[in-house]
Design a protein around this motif. Structure first.
Motif, PDB file in Angstrom:
ATOM      1  N   ASN A   1     -12.905 -12.157   1.610  1.00 59.66           N
ATOM      2  CA  ASN A   1     -12.050 -10.990   1.634  1.00 59.66           C
ATOM      3  C   ASN A   1     -11.279 -10.822   0.334  1.00 59.66           C
ATOM      4  N   ARG A   2     -11.077  -9.572  -0.034  1.00 62.36           N
ATOM      5  CA  ARG A   2     -10.255  -9.231  -1.200  1.00 62.36           C
ATOM      6  C   ARG A   2      -8.795  -9.194  -0.749  1.00 62.36           C
ATOM      7  N   GLY A   3      -8.116 -10.320  -0.880  1.00 63.97           N
ATOM      8  CA  GLY A   3      -6.738 -10.437  -0.434  1.00 63.97           C
ATOM      9  C   GLY A   3      -6.603 -11.497   0.637  1.00 63.97           C
ATOM     10  N   ALA A   4      -5.446 -12.138   0.679  1.00 61.05           N
ATOM     11  CA  ALA A   4      -5.203 -13.205   1.648  1.00 61.05           C
ATOM     12  C   ALA A   4      -5.107 -12.655   3.063  1.00 61.05           C
ATOM     13  N   ASN A   5      -5.458 -13.488   4.016  1.00 60.59           N
ATOM     14  CA  ASN A   5      -5.246 -13.196   5.430  1.00 60.59           C
ATOM     15  C   ASN A   5      -4.408 -14.329   6.013  1.00 60.59           C
ATOM     16  N   VAL A   6      -3.092 -14.176   5.896  1.00 57.83           N
ATOM     17  CA  VAL A   6      -2.165 -15.223   6.332  1.00 57.83           C
ATOM     18  C   VAL A   6      -1.000 -14.604   7.097  1.00 57.83           C
ATOM     19  N   GLY A   7      -0.262 -15.467   7.787  1.00 56.91           N
ATOM     20  CA  GLY A   7       0.989 -15.063   8.410  1.00 56.91           C
ATOM     21  C   GLY A   7       0.831 -13.976   9.452  1.00 56.91           C
ATOM     22  N   ASP A   8       1.813 -13.073   9.469  1.00 55.87           N
ATOM     23  CA  ASP A   8       1.868 -12.018  10.481  1.00 55.87           C
ATOM     24  C   ASP A   8       0.706 -11.040  10.398  1.00 55.87           C
ATOM     25  N   GLU A   9       0.011 -10.994   9.268  1.00 52.98           N
ATOM     26  CA  GLU A   9      -1.060 -10.015   9.092  1.00 52.98           C
ATOM     27  C   GLU A   9      -2.415 -10.497   9.593  1.00 52.98           C
ATOM     28  N   VAL A  10      -2.521 -11.752   9.977  1.00 53.97           N
ATOM     29  CA  VAL A  10      -3.801 -12.280  10.455  1.00 53.97           C
ATOM     30  C   VAL A  10      -4.372 -11.447  11.612  1.00 53.97           C
ATOM     31  N   PRO A  11      -3.549 -11.033  12.597  1.00 56.90           N
ATOM     32  CA  PRO A  11      -4.130 -10.265  13.705  1.00 56.90           C
ATOM     33  C   PRO A  11      -4.741  -8.928  13.292  1.00 56.90           C
ATOM     34  N   TYR A  12      -4.355  -8.370  12.138  1.00 57.10           N
ATOM     35  CA  TYR A  12      -4.923  -7.109  11.670  1.00 57.10           C
ATOM     36  C   TYR A  12      -6.255  -7.296  10.958  1.00 57.10           C
ATOM     37  N   SER A  13      -6.576  -8.499  10.578  1.00 55.09           N
ATOM     38  CA  SER A  13      -7.701  -8.758   9.686  1.00 55.09           C
ATOM     39  C   SER A  13      -9.050  -8.546  10.363  1.00 55.09           C
ATOM     40  N   GLY A  14      -9.869  -7.682   9.775  1.00 52.83           N
ATOM     41  CA  GLY A  14     -11.239  -7.546  10.235  1.00 52.83           C
ATOM     42  C   GLY A  14     -12.089  -8.736   9.846  1.00 52.83           C
TER      43      GLY A  14
ATOM     44  N   THR B   1      -0.556  18.229   4.180  1.00 49.60           N
ATOM     45  CA  THR B   1       0.063  16.907   4.239  1.00 49.60           C
ATOM     46  C   THR B   1      -0.916  15.888   4.794  1.00 49.60           C
ATOM     47  N   TYR B   2      -0.951  14.721   4.144  1.00 50.21           N
ATOM     48  CA  TYR B   2      -1.703  13.594   4.680  1.00 50.21           C
ATOM     49  C   TYR B   2      -0.817  12.359   4.583  1.00 50.21           C
ATOM     50  N   TYR B   3      -1.256  11.256   5.164  1.00 50.93           N
ATOM     51  CA  TYR B   3      -0.379  10.095   5.302  1.00 50.93           C
ATOM     52  C   TYR B   3      -1.108   8.799   4.957  1.00 50.93           C
ATOM     53  N   TRP B   4      -0.360   7.891   4.359  1.00 49.94           N
ATOM     54  CA  TRP B   4      -0.830   6.521   4.122  1.00 49.94           C
ATOM     55  C   TRP B   4       0.038   5.562   4.926  1.00 49.94           C
ATOM     56  N   MET B   5      -0.590   4.553   5.517  1.00 47.27           N
ATOM     57  CA  MET B   5       0.149   3.443   6.107  1.00 47.27           C
ATOM     58  C   MET B   5       0.433   2.435   5.004  1.00 47.27           C
ATOM     59  N   ALA B   6       1.679   2.029   4.874  1.00 49.21           N
ATOM     60  CA  ALA B   6       2.070   1.127   3.786  1.00 49.21           C
ATOM     61  C   ALA B   6       2.675  -0.148   4.353  1.00 49.21           C
ATOM     62  N   PHE B   7       2.020  -1.273   4.094  1.00 54.76           N
ATOM     63  CA  PHE B   7       2.528  -2.577   4.521  1.00 54.76           C
ATOM     64  C   PHE B   7       3.524  -3.090   3.483  1.00 54.76           C
TER      65      PHE B   7
ATOM     66  N   ASP C   1       7.316  -7.574   6.332  1.00 47.48           N
ATOM     67  CA  ASP C   1       8.641  -7.002   6.550  1.00 47.48           C
ATOM     68  C   ASP C   1       8.594  -5.804   7.489  1.00 47.48           C
ATOM     69  N   ARG C   2       7.726  -4.852   7.161  1.00 50.42           N
ATOM     70  CA  ARG C   2       7.638  -3.646   7.980  1.00 50.42           C
ATOM     71  C   ARG C   2       6.381  -2.874   7.581  1.00 50.42           C
ATOM     72  N   ILE C   3       6.085  -1.843   8.363  1.00 50.96           N
ATOM     73  CA  ILE C   3       4.984  -0.932   8.054  1.00 50.96           C
ATOM     74  C   ILE C   3       5.562   0.472   8.007  1.00 50.96           C
ATOM     75  N   ASP C   4       5.406   1.131   6.876  1.00 51.68           N
ATOM     76  CA  ASP C   4       5.934   2.483   6.693  1.00 51.68           C
ATOM     77  C   ASP C   4       4.806   3.503   6.730  1.00 51.68           C
ATOM     78  N   VAL C   5       5.176   4.748   7.025  1.00 50.21           N
ATOM     79  CA  VAL C   5       4.253   5.875   6.947  1.00 50.21           C
ATOM     80  C   VAL C   5       4.688   6.742   5.778  1.00 50.21           C
ATOM     81  N   GLU C   6       3.811   6.879   4.776  1.00 52.45           N
ATOM     82  CA  GLU C   6       4.154   7.624   3.565  1.00 52.45           C
ATOM     83  C   GLU C   6       3.422   8.956   3.531  1.00 52.45           C
ATOM     84  N   PRO C   7       4.143  10.101   3.622  1.00 52.83           N
ATOM     85  CA  PRO C   7       3.501  11.413   3.537  1.00 52.83           C
ATOM     86  C   PRO C   7       3.185  11.777   2.093  1.00 52.83           C
TER      87      PRO C   7
END
Length: 255
Positions: free
Chosen positions: A104-117, A212-218, A198-204
């Protein structure tokens, strides 16, 4: 280019997958590294990037597959779909000895492991009765991915993982640190850390037509953790190997 000695272990039939997609450089590197130690390598990967899909499976739309070369297939589905398709259809009569997911391009650790494909594909394979290992290369956002590091430490990381006596319902989550290959320390057994998200934001945003479109930002940070944790090991320049299972019970909830 830095390289390492080949793994001590030899592999039989291996199925490779990922969540970054069939054309991802990490998958190409994994295929290259495994080709020298496996009798037969098969690839079933998403046709496009499926990062963050976790253990999603496609239930309401049909899947299509395209052959992209000898024993190489692109699927219009999620990483878990790829594991299922490979194990329960393509290789149903000749199952692989192991499934390797990544790199994978990027670590899969901590709280983000459950999101990892990437991790999810390994878990799905394990659910279907096949041992599996997920591999990820950590990197700083905006920086270059140190694929040479993954190349250099893959063999000893694979040997370490294969030598572990893990539970029958567990997979191994391997993360390479974001340091030069010559600076990588030991391969260590770790536990999953907490507090890395820390959190997940929604960026318009506005498109060229004013829509308008949106990005999810970790929003992430790496807390000060000991080398016995996955994120802490990476901070110390170590290769992290974490056994992961299916039991999500919170012991404090039971208490």
């Amino acid at each position: 280019m830095t390289s390492s000695a080949p793994p001590a272990h030899r592999l039989g039939r291996v199925l490779l997958t990922n969540d970054d997609g069939i054309n991802a450089p990490g998958l190409a590197l994994l295929a290259e590294l495994v080709a020298g130690v496996a009798e037969e390598v098969w690839v079933v990967a998403p046709e496009k990037d499926q990062s963050g899909m976790s253990r999603a499976v496609t239930l309401t739309t049909p899947l299509r597959v395209e052959e992209r070369g000898e024993r190489r297939y692109a699927l219009t589905g999620t990483p878990s779909d790829c594991a299922i398709f490979g194990l329960r259809h393509l290789l149903k009569d000749n199952p692989p000895d192991i499934v390797l997911s990544g790199i994978n391009r990027g670590a899969n650790v901590g709280d983000e492991v459950p999101y990892s494909g990437t991790v999810a594909a390994a878990l799905t394979a394990r659910l279907l009765g096949v041992p599996a290992i997920a591999f990820s290369q950590s990197f700083a956002r905006g920086g270059q991915v140190r694929w040479d590091t993954a190349r250099a430490v893959f063999a000893r990381s694979l040997d370490y993982a294969l030598d572990l006596r893990v539970a029958a319902n567990a997979v191994l989550n391997v993360n390479f640190p974001d340091v030069d290959a010559v600076d990588v320390g030991d391969v260590v057994l770790t536990r999953q850390s907490r507090g890395t998200l820390d959190r997940i934001d929604v960026e318009p945003r506005a498109d060229m037509r004013g829509g308008t479109y949106y990005w999810m930002a970790f929003r992430r940070h790496m807390p000060i953790l000991g080398p016995d944790t996955d994120a802490g090991a990476l901070k110390h320049g170590l290769v992290s190997v974490t056994p992961l299972g299916f039991d999500m019970t919170a012991p404090e909830g039971i208490a």
